[in-house]
Design an enzyme around this catalytic site. Structure first.
Site, mmCIF file in Angstrom:
data_model
loop_
_atom_site.group_PDB
_atom_site.id
_atom_site.type_symbol
_atom_site.label_atom_id
_atom_site.label_comp_id
_atom_site.label_asym_id
_atom_site.label_seq_id
_atom_site.Cartn_x
_atom_site.Cartn_y
_atom_site.Cartn_z
ATOM 1 N N GLU A 33 -0.672 5.999 41.283
ATOM 2 C CA GLU A 33 -0.250 5.718 39.565
ATOM 3 C C GLU A 33 -1.013 4.106 39.208
ATOM 4 O O GLU A 33 -0.502 3.880 39.082
ATOM 5 C CB GLU A 33 0.404 6.282 38.556
ATOM 6 C CG GLU A 33 0.424 6.463 36.870
ATOM 7 C CD GLU A 33 -0.269 6.724 36.601
ATOM 8 O OE1 GLU A 33 -0.733 7.480 36.590
ATOM 9 O OE2 GLU A 33 -1.577 6.675 35.997
ATOM 10 N N LEU A 37 4.023 5.808 34.579
ATOM 11 C CA LEU A 37 4.388 7.339 34.728
ATOM 12 C C LEU A 37 4.533 7.944 33.676
ATOM 13 O O LEU A 37 4.506 7.205 32.890
ATOM 14 C CB LEU A 37 5.228 7.117 35.764
ATOM 15 C CG LEU A 37 5.782 7.274 37.375
ATOM 16 C CD1 LEU A 37 7.349 7.063 37.765
ATOM 17 C CD2 LEU A 37 4.329 7.629 38.446
ATOM 18 N N GLY A 113 -5.706 5.031 43.585
ATOM 19 C CA GLY A 113 -6.178 5.221 44.541
ATOM 20 C C GLY A 113 -7.160 5.735 45.189
ATOM 21 O O GLY A 113 -7.953 6.443 43.618
ATOM 22 N N GLY A 184 -10.051 21.107 16.847
ATOM 23 C CA GLY A 184 -8.966 21.329 17.880
ATOM 24 C C GLY A 184 -6.783 21.029 17.384
ATOM 25 O O GLY A 184 -7.244 20.148 16.790
ATOM 26 N N GLY A 272 -12.618 16.899 22.856
ATOM 27 C CA GLY A 272 -12.463 17.524 24.375
ATOM 28 C C GLY A 272 -13.068 16.561 24.804
ATOM 29 O O GLY A 272 -12.616 15.169 24.469
ATOM 30 N N ASP A 313 -5.071 18.657 34.665
ATOM 31 C CA ASP A 313 -6.378 18.878 33.739
ATOM 32 C C ASP A 313 -7.282 18.484 34.779
ATOM 33 O O ASP A 313 -8.655 19.035 34.211
ATOM 34 C CB ASP A 313 -6.572 17.571 33.092
ATOM 35 C CG ASP A 313 -5.582 18.136 31.918
ATOM 36 O OD1 ASP A 313 -5.098 18.588 31.395
ATOM 37 O OD2 ASP A 313 -5.925 17.270 30.516
ATOM 38 N N HIS A 445 20.994 35.420 12.931
ATOM 39 C CA HIS A 445 20.354 35.355 11.818
ATOM 40 C C HIS A 445 20.721 34.354 10.523
ATOM 41 O O HIS A 445 22.472 34.575 11.008
ATOM 42 C CB HIS A 445 21.007 37.140 10.344
ATOM 43 C CG HIS A 445 20.967 36.714 9.224
ATOM 44 N ND1 HIS A 445 19.382 36.838 8.494
ATOM 45 C CD2 HIS A 445 21.944 36.512 8.010
ATOM 46 C CE1 HIS A 445 19.827 37.012 6.885
ATOM 47 N NE2 HIS A 445 20.939 36.828 6.888
HETATM 48 C C1 LIG Z 1 -3.229 13.313 21.641
HETATM 49 C C2 LIG Z 1 -3.086 14.510 22.515
HETATM 50 C C3 LIG Z 1 -1.868 15.577 22.340
HETATM 51 C C4 LIG Z 1 -2.312 16.476 22.802
HETATM 52 N N1 LIG Z 1 -0.952 16.968 23.130
HETATM 53 C C5 LIG Z 1 -0.722 17.425 24.307
HETATM 54 C C6 LIG Z 1 0.713 18.794 23.428
HETATM 55 O O1 LIG Z 1 1.177 18.670 22.544
HETATM 56 N N2 LIG Z 1 0.947 19.811 24.377
HETATM 57 C C7 LIG Z 1 0.534 20.426 25.582
HETATM 58 O O2 LIG Z 1 0.802 20.833 26.620
HETATM 59 N N3 LIG Z 1 -0.693 18.593 25.862
HETATM 60 C C8 LIG Z 1 -1.151 18.097 24.913
HETATM 61 N N4 LIG Z 1 -2.029 16.923 25.398
HETATM 62 C C9 LIG Z 1 -2.656 17.195 26.878
HETATM 63 C C10 LIG Z 1 -1.908 16.675 28.011
HETATM 64 O O3 LIG Z 1 -1.669 15.565 27.778
HETATM 65 C C11 LIG Z 1 -2.423 16.954 29.081
HETATM 66 O O4 LIG Z 1 -3.029 18.471 29.705
HETATM 67 C C12 LIG Z 1 -1.789 16.602 30.440
HETATM 68 O O5 LIG Z 1 -1.534 14.652 30.180
HETATM 69 C C13 LIG Z 1 -2.346 16.801 31.870
HETATM 70 O O6 LIG Z 1 -1.151 15.928 32.698
HETATM 71 P P1 LIG Z 1 -2.095 15.698 34.732
HETATM 72 O O7 LIG Z 1 -1.339 15.384 34.998
HETATM 73 O O8 LIG Z 1 -3.722 17.112 35.268
HETATM 74 O O9 LIG Z 1 -3.126 14.528 34.061
HETATM 75 P P2 LIG Z 1 -2.565 13.165 32.824
HETATM 76 O O10 LIG Z 1 -1.808 13.482 32.079
HETATM 77 O O11 LIG Z 1 -4.378 12.724 32.491
HETATM 78 O O12 LIG Z 1 -2.617 12.292 34.134
HETATM 79 C C14 LIG Z 1 -2.788 11.955 35.426
HETATM 80 C C15 LIG Z 1 -2.566 10.320 35.602
HETATM 81 O O13 LIG Z 1 -3.774 10.316 36.813
HETATM 82 C C16 LIG Z 1 -3.687 8.447 36.402
HETATM 83 N N5 LIG Z 1 -4.985 8.293 37.487
HETATM 84 C C17 LIG Z 1 -6.003 9.339 37.190
HETATM 85 N N6 LIG Z 1 -6.976 8.543 38.154
HETATM 86 C C18 LIG Z 1 -6.268 7.893 38.626
HETATM 87 C C19 LIG Z 1 -6.928 7.151 40.392
HETATM 88 N N7 LIG Z 1 -7.496 7.061 41.090
HETATM 89 N N8 LIG Z 1 -5.642 6.098 40.688
HETATM 90 C C20 LIG Z 1 -4.532 6.414 40.146
HETATM 91 N N9 LIG Z 1 -3.783 7.224 39.532
HETATM 92 C C21 LIG Z 1 -4.734 7.582 38.458
HETATM 93 C C22 LIG Z 1 -4.163 8.260 35.160
HETATM 94 O O14 LIG Z 1 -3.685 6.826 35.097
HETATM 95 C C23 LIG Z 1 -2.696 9.953 34.585
HETATM 96 O O15 LIG Z 1 -1.808 8.601 34.128
HETATM 97 C C24 LIG Z 1 -2.450 16.313 24.540
HETATM 98 C C25 LIG Z 1 -3.769 15.006 24.972
HETATM 99 C C26 LIG Z 1 -3.630 14.248 23.927
HETATM 100 C C27 LIG Z 1 -5.092 13.380 24.530
#
Ligand SMILES: Cc1cc2nc3c(=O)[nH]c(=O)nc-3n(C[C@H](O)[C@H](O)[C@H](O)COP(=O)(O)OP(=O)(O)OC[C@H]3O[C@@H](n4cnc5c(N)ncnc54)[C@H](O)[C@@H]3O)c2cc1C
Length: 477
Positions: A33, A37, A113, A184, A272, A313, A445
């Site tokens: 990471e 975390l 990474g 959104g 987005g 994501d 209730h």
């Molecule tokens: C403002 C906001 C509000 C949100 N609210 C909600 C909500 O209420 N409910 C909900 O379900 N979702 C919400 N989301 C969406 C949610 O945050 C994401 O869907 C979720 O975090 C995706 O998880 P992930 O583990 O796939 O990716 P991420 O959480 O994006 O984590 C990916 C991690 O990988 C690390 N990384 C990337 N490339 C590398 C690399 N090459 N080497 C080392 N580390 C790397 C990044 O630093 C990051 O920490 C929100 C998003 C935003 C922006």
């Protein structure tokens, strides 16, 4: 070179949950990471945004405290204080994940990474060292997504006057005026926050309604509430002529047949996010992308390269933390050799706005678009004692069900704690429950959860909490 059974790259909800599950299943596991975390969710998304929304909700509640017989002094808001609290909540969550890593004996490798083969990753540490690590069983790409601007509309992020959610979460004070582009969930949540903190908010979207992916009834209710609180909404809008100065932005907006010149302190682009797939060695490793630029996966989270998995994501929409964690679970079980696949019938989505909006399963709009036969039942919260006690009588609970089998197809709530109420409906859909199952389940209730049972009773013709002409017809039949 260190060697592990599994290496995750990315410690967001997909990666950290997948890693913990792998460790629980007896696999030696490492997570790379580069930031902290918890990922976007914990550091730049769900958690800090909800902490700010809590501050906004308190401000709005206190403004109406006198209606509840509680007199307080003049309400003063301070975004800086709310922001600091929100950062502290984030940090606490991130530390919690670190603690769980230690308990599960997961190796946390700090740095960036890059895939260097089917089972090797190169790690660049914060002090500039290069290390190689080997994943004997599986490499999991959980690199998530990042903010992006809207260059096609002239909205390149400059992090000062044209910002993303990342910068909005660390502003020291609320701007006097803010234009939010993208209505959104994220855009609407920030509209709510900045409105509560005294900013003049304009919310713009190219689509005809706010929360365009939600049920139309829900969108309309949020629009009504936003307008009542002084948020300007420009939907079906086109932006042009954007000019960013040192401390303001001007733009032309065409909406509803009118052209307006807008000047604002800050533009927040919430239109987005982009998947983190670049400069990562994916192509060289044989990992293919979809037409939309996400990593192509199957229902076992396997990519097109053997031994490489992708989750969260980066592996496609919906970009939601609970979808990411579910995929983390599936990947871990598959890697451990279990017969498991991603088979989710009902994915909830929530906008934590005031009023809160949540949906699970098919929305009415989707049912119409997909030509799915459905019947619906909607219970107005004006008939719920608990909702009235809470001053939440404008809410609505809606159920969609199959006219033949009576199975629940979708459920939605607009109103307080809508997201929490969705859990029951999600379970109903996952278990193939019928409308009668919800109606016959005794709900405590007075609670808002009763509105789900009432909506089901309405469909069954057994409701007693609303005028019910259908009941007599049923009795005669
Ligand atoms: C403002 C906001 C509000 C949100 N609210 C909600 C909500 O209420 N409910 C909900 O379900 N979702 C919400 N989301 C969406 C949610 O945050 C994401 O869907 C979720 O975090 C995706 O998880 P992930 O583990 O796939 O990716 P991420 O959480 O994006 O984590 C990916 C991690 O990988 C690390 N990384 C990337 N490339 C590398 C690399 N090459 N080497 C080392 N580390 C790397 C990044 O630093 C990051 O920490 C929100 C998003 C935003 C922006």
């Amino acid at each position: 070179m260190a060697s592990f059974d599994v290496i995750f790259v990315g410690g967001g909800p997909a990666g950290y949950v997948g890693a913990i599950r792998c460790a629980q299943l007896g696999l030696s596991t490492a997570v790379i990471e580069r930031e902290a975390l918890g990922g976007t969710c914990v550091i730049w998304g769900c958690i800090p945004a909800k902490a700010l929304l809590e501050s906004a909700a308190i401000a709005n509640r206190v403004r109406h405290a006198a209606d509840f017989g509680v007199t307080v002094g003049e309400v003063k808001v301070d975004y800086g204080v709310a922001m600091k609290r929100s950062r502290a909540v984030s940090l606490q969550n991130s530390k919690g994940v670190e603690f769980l890593f230690k308990k599960n004996k997961i190796t946390y490798l700090k740095g960036t990474g890059t895939l260097t083969g089917k089972n090797t990753v190169s790690l660049k540490t914060p002090d500039g060292k290069e290390e190689k690590h080997d994943a004997r069983k599986a490499l999991v790409v959980s690199t998530g997504s990042r903010v992006r601007g809207l260059p096609q509309a002239g909205l390149e992020l400059n992090k000062t006057t044209i910002i993303s959610s990342d910068e909005a979460l660390i502003l020291e004070k609320a701007p006097a005026s803010i234009v939010i582009v993208g209505a959104g969930a994220v855009g609407c949540e920030f509209a709510d926050v900045f409105n509560a903190f005294g900013s003049q908010v304009t919310l713009i979207d190219v689509m005809p309604n706010v929360l365009p992916l939600e049920d139309i009834d829900a969108s309309k209710e949020v629009e009504r509430s936003f307008k009542k609180r002084g948020i300007t909404i420009l939907t079906g809008a086109k932006i042009s002529n954007v000019k960013a100065a040192k401390d303001s932005v001007t733009m032309t907006v065409e909406a509803g047949g009118e052209k307006k010149e807008l000047k604002t302190d800050i533009v927040l682009v919430a239109a987005g996010r982009a998947p983190n797939v670049e400069n990562f060695g994916l192509k060289e490793a044989g990992v293919q992308l979809t037409d939309r630029g996400f990593i192509k996966i199957n229902e076992k989270m396997e990519t097109t390269a053997k031994g490489i998995y992708a989750i969260g994501d980066v592996a496609g929409p919906p970009m939601l933390a609970h979808k990411a964690t579910r995929e983390g679970h599936v990947a871990a079980e598959v890697i451990a050799g279990h017969e498991v696949a991603y088979d989710v019938r009902a994915m909830p989505s929530v906008a934590y706005t005031e009023p809160e909006v949540a949906w699970v399963g098919l929305t009415e709009t989707e049912a119409k678009e997909q030509g799915v036969a459905y019947e619906k039942s909607a219970f107005p919260w004006a008939a719920s004692g608990r909702a009235l006690a809470m001053d939440a009588g404008t809410g609505l609970t809606k159920l969609l069900f199959d006219p033949e089998t009576k199975r629940i197809l979708g459920a939605g709530v607009v109103g307080t704690s809508a997201g929490d109420l969705m859990a029951e409906a999600g379970l109903a859909i996952e278990m193939g429950a019928e409308i009668a199952d919800l109606a016959l389940t005794v709900h405590p209730h007075p609670t808002l959860s009763e509105t789900i049972a009432f909506a089901a009773e309405l469909a069954e013709g057994t409701i007693t909490d609303l005028p019910n002409p259908a009941a007599r017809r049923c009795a005669k039949a």
